[in-house]
Design a protein around this motif. Structure first.
Motif: not given
Ligand code: BTN
Length: 245
Positions: A13-14, A37, A41-43, A48, A107, A128
């Motif tokens: 994950s970045t 990736q 990861r997302g929220r 993600w 989205k 992002i």
């Molecule tokens: C969301 O809408 O849930 C947030 C998503 C964020 C995804 C980005 S991709 C680059 C960065 N690295 C991750 O693991 N997540 C964020």
């Protein structure tokens, strides 16, 4: 802020990489970008999906010097920057609190801001994800998603998107850090969002669900909701969904 980019073909994950480098002492402006990736990861602990070249996966290290109460506004400033970037590519997006970028309610981008303590003080990482294409998304995600390719009918120019996004991020972060930055950031965010006020929504929070009408943004970026029972609730974390009239 001077931005220096480190590119990866593949990474877990970045955001994780940027957080680790911030803890190891890296400067503000370090920008980690990956083509794929394996554990994006997302929220709210969600995954993600990050297939190779299907999206832009980018994380920026910041060392904010703003009052702690205003830290949540970093995520709003980043939302404004992504919105501006999309409009450079002729995409008119909506900002859904706290930071989903939608086109026709689908989205196109998401933001995950995280903070960590480091020996040099608190660091923030703004992650992002922007969908470049969504042809190969799993069906359950594809139906709620869109992408730059779909919206413009052209293959996206990844390098130009990165350049535009990084300069918008630097500009909006500078605005947030300057005098009157928190108020200006809230205004810029609200100007680009149909969710800031007057929208009938349901909010799912860690401790329950409320419905009502959005009623503006608090000084620290929290969302005010006038509930159906007539009270005003202040939401710091939760998932907002529009309810159709
Ligand atoms: C969301 O809408 O849930 C947030 C998503 C964020 C995804 C980005 S991709 C680059 C960065 N690295 C991750 O693991 N997540 C964020």
């Amino acid at each position: 802020m001077k931005i220096s980019i480190v590119n990866f073909e593949t990474i877990d994950s970045t955001n994780t990489e940027a957080l680790n480098r911030a803890r190891a002492g890296s400067d503000e402006g370090l920008c980690i970008i990956a083509r794929h990736q394996s554990a994006g990861r997302g929220r709210h602990g969600r995954v993600w999906v990050s297939e190779k070249d299907a999206g832009l996966y980018l994380s920026l290290v910041l060392r904010p010097r703003i009052e702690a109460q205003f830290l949540p506004l970093i995520t709003l400033a980043a939302g404004v920057a992504v919105h501006e970037t999309l409009s450079e590519f002729d995409i008119a997006a909506d900002l859904k609190w706290v930071n989903d970028l939608l086109v026709n309610e689908k989205k196109i981008a998401g933001i995950l801001a995280e903070t960590t303590e480091t020996k040099r003080g608190l660091a923030a990482v703004v992650g992002i994800g922007i969908n470049l294409t969504h042809q190969n998304f799993p069906p359950e995600i594809a139906e709620r998603a869109t992408s730059i390719e779909f919206e413009t009918g052209r293959a996206p120019d990844r390098e130009r998107i990165i350049e535009t996004l990084n300069s918008a991020l630097a500009e909006r972060y500078a605005q947030l850090s300057a005098a009157d930055g928190p108020r200006l950031t809230r205004n810029e965010w609200a100007k680009r969002s149909t969710f800031a006020s007057g929208k009938i929504v349901r909010v799912t929070m860690p401790d329950g669900i409320i419905s009502g009408t959005t009623n503006g943004i608090e000084d620290n970026g929290a969302l005010r909701i006038r509930t159906d029972a007539g009270n005003v609730a202040v939401i710091h974390a939760g998932d907002v969904e529009m309810i159709r009239a």
